[in-house]
Structures are given as structure tokens and as C-alpha cells.
Write a protein that holds these residues in place. Structure first.
Motif, PDB file in Angstrom:
ATOM      1  N   UNK A 261      -6.424 -54.915 -29.937  1.00 21.13           N
ATOM      2  CA  UNK A 261      -5.906 -53.698 -29.307  1.00 21.13           C
ATOM      3  C   UNK A 261      -5.709 -52.585 -30.327  1.00 21.13           C
ATOM      4  N   UNK A 262      -5.203 -52.963 -31.493  1.00 24.13           N
ATOM      5  CA  UNK A 262      -5.025 -51.961 -32.554  1.00 24.13           C
ATOM      6  C   UNK A 262      -6.363 -51.387 -32.977  1.00 24.13           C
ATOM      7  N   UNK A 263      -7.360 -52.265 -33.090  1.00 28.00           N
ATOM      8  CA  UNK A 263      -8.707 -51.805 -33.462  1.00 28.00           C
ATOM      9  C   UNK A 263      -9.279 -50.838 -32.448  1.00 28.00           C
ATOM     10  N   UNK A 264      -9.074 -51.165 -31.155  1.00 28.61           N
ATOM     11  CA  UNK A 264      -9.575 -50.285 -30.089  1.00 28.61           C
ATOM     12  C   UNK A 264      -8.882 -48.930 -30.147  1.00 28.61           C
ATOM     13  N   UNK A 265      -7.559 -48.950 -30.365  1.00 30.02           N
ATOM     14  CA  UNK A 265      -6.808 -47.694 -30.439  1.00 30.02           C
ATOM     15  C   UNK A 265      -7.237 -46.861 -31.641  1.00 30.02           C
ATOM     16  N   UNK A 266      -7.453 -47.516 -32.776  1.00 30.17           N
ATOM     17  CA  UNK A 266      -7.892 -46.794 -33.970  1.00 30.17           C
ATOM     18  C   UNK A 266      -9.285 -46.201 -33.770  1.00 30.17           C
ATOM     19  N   UNK A 267     -10.157 -46.950 -33.120  1.00 33.13           N
ATOM     20  CA  UNK A 267     -11.507 -46.446 -32.841  1.00 33.13           C
ATOM     21  C   UNK A 267     -11.455 -45.241 -31.913  1.00 33.13           C
ATOM     22  N   UNK A 268     -10.618 -45.351 -30.870  1.00 31.52           N
ATOM     23  CA  UNK A 268     -10.490 -44.241 -29.924  1.00 31.52           C
ATOM     24  C   UNK A 268      -9.939 -42.999 -30.613  1.00 31.52           C
ATOM     25  N   UNK A 269      -8.928 -43.205 -31.493  1.00 30.01           N
ATOM     26  CA  UNK A 269      -8.340 -42.076 -32.201  1.00 30.01           C
ATOM     27  C   UNK A 269      -9.357 -41.426 -33.130  1.00 30.01           C
ATOM     28  N   UNK A 270     -10.118 -42.263 -33.839  1.00 29.30           N
ATOM     29  CA  UNK A 270     -11.132 -41.740 -34.749  1.00 29.30           C
ATOM     30  C   UNK A 270     -12.205 -40.972 -33.991  1.00 29.30           C
ATOM     31  N   UNK A 271     -12.582 -41.512 -32.823  1.00 30.63           N
ATOM     32  CA  UNK A 271     -13.599 -40.838 -31.996  1.00 30.63           C
ATOM     33  C   UNK A 271     -13.081 -39.492 -31.505  1.00 30.63           C
ATOM     34  N   UNK A 272     -11.802 -39.476 -31.077  1.00 29.83           N
ATOM     35  CA  UNK A 272     -11.215 -38.222 -30.602  1.00 29.83           C
ATOM     36  C   UNK A 272     -11.137 -37.193 -31.717  1.00 29.83           C
ATOM     37  N   UNK A 273     -10.730 -37.627 -32.904  1.00 31.39           N
ATOM     38  CA  UNK A 273     -10.645 -36.705 -34.041  1.00 31.39           C
ATOM     39  C   UNK A 273     -12.021 -36.167 -34.413  1.00 31.39           C
ATOM     40  N   UNK A 274     -13.050 -37.018 -34.299  1.00 26.89           N
ATOM     41  CA  UNK A 274     -14.409 -36.570 -34.588  1.00 26.89           C
ATOM     42  C   UNK A 274     -14.872 -35.517 -33.603  1.00 26.89           C
ATOM     43  N   UNK A 275     -14.548 -35.747 -32.313  1.00 24.18           N
ATOM     44  CA  UNK A 275     -14.921 -34.753 -31.301  1.00 24.18           C
ATOM     45  C   UNK A 275     -14.168 -33.448 -31.516  1.00 24.18           C
ATOM     46  N   UNK A 276     -12.870 -33.571 -31.832  1.00 24.31           N
ATOM     47  CA  UNK A 276     -12.069 -32.368 -32.046  1.00 24.31           C
ATOM     48  C   UNK A 276     -12.630 -31.548 -33.199  1.00 24.31           C
ATOM     49  N   UNK A 277     -13.053 -32.237 -34.257  1.00 25.03           N
ATOM     50  CA  UNK A 277     -13.624 -31.530 -35.396  1.00 25.03           C
ATOM     51  C   UNK A 277     -14.946 -30.879 -35.024  1.00 25.03           C
ATOM     52  N   UNK A 278     -15.735 -31.566 -34.185  1.00 27.82           N
ATOM     53  CA  UNK A 278     -17.030 -31.023 -33.756  1.00 27.82           C
ATOM     54  C   UNK A 278     -16.855 -29.712 -33.010  1.00 27.82           C
ATOM     55  N   UNK A 279     -15.792 -29.610 -32.231  1.00 30.51           N
ATOM     56  CA  UNK A 279     -15.586 -28.434 -31.397  1.00 30.51           C
ATOM     57  C   UNK A 279     -14.599 -27.441 -31.998  1.00 30.51           C
ATOM     58  N   UNK A 280     -14.514 -27.417 -33.325  1.00 29.41           N
ATOM     59  CA  UNK A 280     -13.687 -26.436 -34.015  1.00 29.41           C
ATOM     60  C   UNK A 280     -14.566 -25.396 -34.698  1.00 29.41           C
ATOM     61  N   UNK A 281     -14.135 -24.150 -34.624  1.00 33.40           N
ATOM     62  CA  UNK A 281     -14.830 -23.052 -35.292  1.00 33.40           C
ATOM     63  C   UNK A 281     -13.846 -22.308 -36.181  1.00 33.40           C
ATOM     64  N   UNK A 282     -14.293 -21.935 -37.360  1.00 34.60           N
ATOM     65  CA  UNK A 282     -13.456 -21.129 -38.245  1.00 34.60           C
ATOM     66  C   UNK A 282     -13.417 -19.690 -37.741  1.00 34.60           C
ATOM     67  N   UNK A 283     -12.264 -19.073 -37.827  1.00 35.73           N
ATOM     68  CA  UNK A 283     -12.142 -17.669 -37.429  1.00 35.73           C
ATOM     69  C   UNK A 283     -12.904 -16.794 -38.412  1.00 35.73           C
ATOM     70  N   UNK A 284     -13.138 -15.547 -38.025  1.00 40.00           N
ATOM     71  CA  UNK A 284     -13.880 -14.630 -38.878  1.00 40.00           C
ATOM     72  C   UNK A 284     -13.052 -14.261 -40.104  1.00 40.00           C
ATOM     73  N   UNK A 285     -13.647 -14.424 -41.270  1.00 39.17           N
ATOM     74  CA  UNK A 285     -12.940 -14.031 -42.477  1.00 39.17           C
ATOM     75  C   UNK A 285     -13.093 -12.527 -42.705  1.00 39.17           C
ATOM     76  N   UNK A 286     -12.510 -12.032 -43.780  1.00 42.74           N
ATOM     77  CA  UNK A 286     -12.514 -10.591 -44.057  1.00 42.74           C
ATOM     78  C   UNK A 286     -13.923 -10.054 -44.241  1.00 42.74           C
ATOM     79  N   UNK A 287     -14.776 -10.842 -44.909  1.00 44.45           N
ATOM     80  CA  UNK A 287     -16.149 -10.393 -45.130  1.00 44.45           C
ATOM     81  C   UNK A 287     -16.929 -10.265 -43.845  1.00 44.45           C
ATOM     82  N   UNK A 288     -16.792 -11.255 -42.947  1.00 48.58           N
ATOM     83  CA  UNK A 288     -17.511 -11.214 -41.667  1.00 48.58           C
ATOM     84  C   UNK A 288     -17.021 -10.057 -40.812  1.00 48.58           C
TER      85      UNK A 288
END
Length: 310
Positions: A14-41
Motif C-alpha cells: 500500500x505504501x508503494x502504491x501511494x508513493x507511486x501515485x504521489x510521484x506520478x501526480x508530481x510528475x504531471x504537475x511539473x509537466x503542466x507548469x509554465x514559468x511566468x514571463x521574466x523581465x527580458x521577455x
């Protein structure tokens, strides 16, 4: 059943399943993140706006510019997620050219692989534009259906002026070039006086390569030949039919003009423009489908500042 829940191996499972699910969620969250426009942009947006409008953007302008740029970044990120950069011949050829320019060695596939590893596809503006273009096509492809007669008629009635044949003018003119020593306005005024005494224009004016007589020309046609300022004469209050008038300025010099005939504006019949109406309807459906698709992507992606969600 209670005995099973007390087993250590089940706890580890159960712990393994929860850790896998958390890792998968974090991976998806990172995939759908965009950096805001910096000063140069942001400054690039300001510079581009100024170069096109000759003024600095107002706060409302900046809000639109930033939103549009973020939309492009969302489309680009989604295109990368869908691996458009790996199956597009235009992009692959662009990467190969970049790799050759940078002096990469090996086969074409090895050069392209090296370009991917360096992330060249993420910074190349041509590749970014290509992916955004393909994503726009994906969004528009969601449009389905065919228009009914009632829908086409509504479209026709909503903008009747769009389905009009413009007025067309038949006229002749005398031309007085700015390339001659004497001022063209003075020469045109003198010729105009002569025309008042003798209506024959023979021997007056300079050579005008496009011609001296024009038949059934729209204002757009006239503007393309003489310039916008000249075409505005035909809408002026001073306009008279079958009478020499002038001088009238153009981008080339001065003119004396006589309009001999006018074909008035004609409303085109619904059936005559049915094909154009169907095309406009299809374009509207595709634009709406793209906006809906983009809105869906906006809800999926999140903009971050220094790793924090805005």
C-alpha cells in the motif's frame, strides 16, 4: 480479512502504491507548469509593440500582450508533450541545419539527436512558431458539422455590406510629375485654365505609365494605382461627374481628373455568395473550436514564479 490487513507485506504494498501515485501526480504537475514571463521577455513584448505602433503600451495593452504570449507558451508546451517536435519534417530539417551550422559531427540522425539533447528545439523561434501553428490546427480540427440554409442566411443578413460589389469609376486624367523642374501644382493649374477655355486635353500633361484612361475601377483599385489620398477624391463633396477637376494630389504628382461614368454599389444575391458564406461559417466554427481548445489548455496549465504557483 482483518488478518490480511495486519500483514507487513500488505503495508509495504500500500505504501508503494501511494508513493507511486504521489510521484506520478508530481510528475504531471511539473509537466503542466509554465514559468511566468521574466523581465527580458516582457521587454521584448514592449519593444515589438512600440515598433509596430510607435507608442508605448498602456497597462491594458500589456495585459493583452502578456496573455497572448502565455497562450503561445501553453500551445508550445502542449505540442512538446504531444511530441510534435519529433515527428515533424520541418522541425527535424531545421534542427539538422542548426546542427550543421554549429559543427556537429556524425550522421544526420546523430546530429538531430545532439540538437535535441542540447534543447535547441526549445529556444529556436522558427520551431516554436511551427509547433504553435500545428497546435492551432489541432484546435481548429475539432470543428464539425455543415451549415444549414438558415445559418447561412443569418450570416448573410448580419453583414449585408460585406456582400456588396463596390462602386466603380470610369475616368481619365492629366498627369503633372514632381520630377519636372516647374512645380506640378502650377503646371496643373495652368492646364486647368486652358481646359476651361478649350475642353480638349490633347498635348497637356506628362506621360503616366499606367495610362490616362481607366474603366470600372473600384476605390481600392484606384488607391493601388495612385495612392489613398488620390482615391479619397471620389468620396469628396467637391466631386462632380463629367467635369474636369483639380489639381488633385497623388504619390506621383498632381492630376486633373474627369469622371465619365459611375457603376453604383450593387448588393450581391444570397445564392451568388453562398460559397463564400459557407467558407466564412466554417472559419467561424474553426475559430470557436480553437478558442474552446485553448481555454481547456489554460485550465490545465499553471503559471509559476520562482517555483510558486501564481
Amino acid at each position: 480479512m482483518i488478518f490480511l490487513f495486519r500483514q507487513p507485506f500488505l503495508h509495504f504494498l500500500l505504501i508503494g502504491i501511494l508513493l507511486f501515485a504521489l510521484q506520478h501526480y508530481q510528475g504531471l504537475a511539473k509537466t503542466y507548469q509554465l514559468a511566468s514571463l521574466d523581465e527580458g521577455a516582457t521587454q521584448l513584448l514592449v519593444d515589438d509593440f512600440f515598433s509596430m505602433t510607435a507608442r508605448m503600451p498602456a497597462p491594458s495593452d500589456m495585459k493583452k500582450l502578456v496573455a497572448k504570449e502565455l497562450d503561445k507558451r501553453i500551445l508550445f508546451a502542449e505540442g512538446l508533450r504531444l511530441n510534435f517536435h519529433r515527428d515533424d519534417s520541418v522541425i527535424l530539417q531545421r534542427l539538422l541545419r542548426n546542427a550543421i551550422f554549429l559543427g556537429f559531427e556524425g550522421s544526420d540522425k546523430e546530429k538531430i539527436r545532439a540538437a535535441f539533447e542540447l534543447g535547441i528545439h526549445e529556444s529556436d523561434e522558427v520551431i516554436r512558431a511551427r509547433i504553435v501553428q500545428r497546435m492551432a490546427s489541432v484546435g481548429r480540427s475539432h470543428a464539425t458539422g455543415t451549415p444549414t440554409d438558415a445559418e447561412l442566411m443569418d450570416l448573410y443578413q448580419a453583414d449585408l455590406s460585406a456582400w456588396q460589389e463596390p462602386a466603380r469609376y470610369t475616368f481619365e486624367h492629366l498627369f503633372f510629375s514632381v520630377d519636372r523642374e516647374q512645380e506640378p501644382v502650377e503646371r496643373a493649374a495652368l492646364a486647368f485654365e486652358q481646359l476651361q477655355a478649350d475642353s480638349s486635353p490633347q498635348g497637356l500633361g506628362d506621360i503616366f505609365l499606367p495610362g490616362t484612361q481607366f474603366s470600372a475601377k473600384s476605390l481600392r483599385d484606384v488607391a493601388s494605382i495612385f495612392g489613398v489620398s488620390f482615391s479619397e477624391y471620389f468620396n469628396s463633396k467637391e466631386f462632380l461627374l463629367k467635369v474636369w477637376q483639380g489639381p488633385i494630389a497623388s504619390v506621383f504628382g498632381q492630376h486633373i481628373v474627369r469622371v465619365t461614368a459611375i457603376d453604383p454599389v450593387q448588393q450581391q444575391d444570397f445564392n451568388a455568395v453562398r460559397r463564400e458564406l459557407a467558407q466564412r461559417w466554417q472559419e467561424e466554427q474553426e475559430n470557436a473550436a480553437f478558442e474552446a481548445y485553448l481555454a481547456q489548455l489554460r485550465g490545465r496549465y499553471r503559471v509559476t514564479t520562482d517555483g510558486e504557483l501564481q
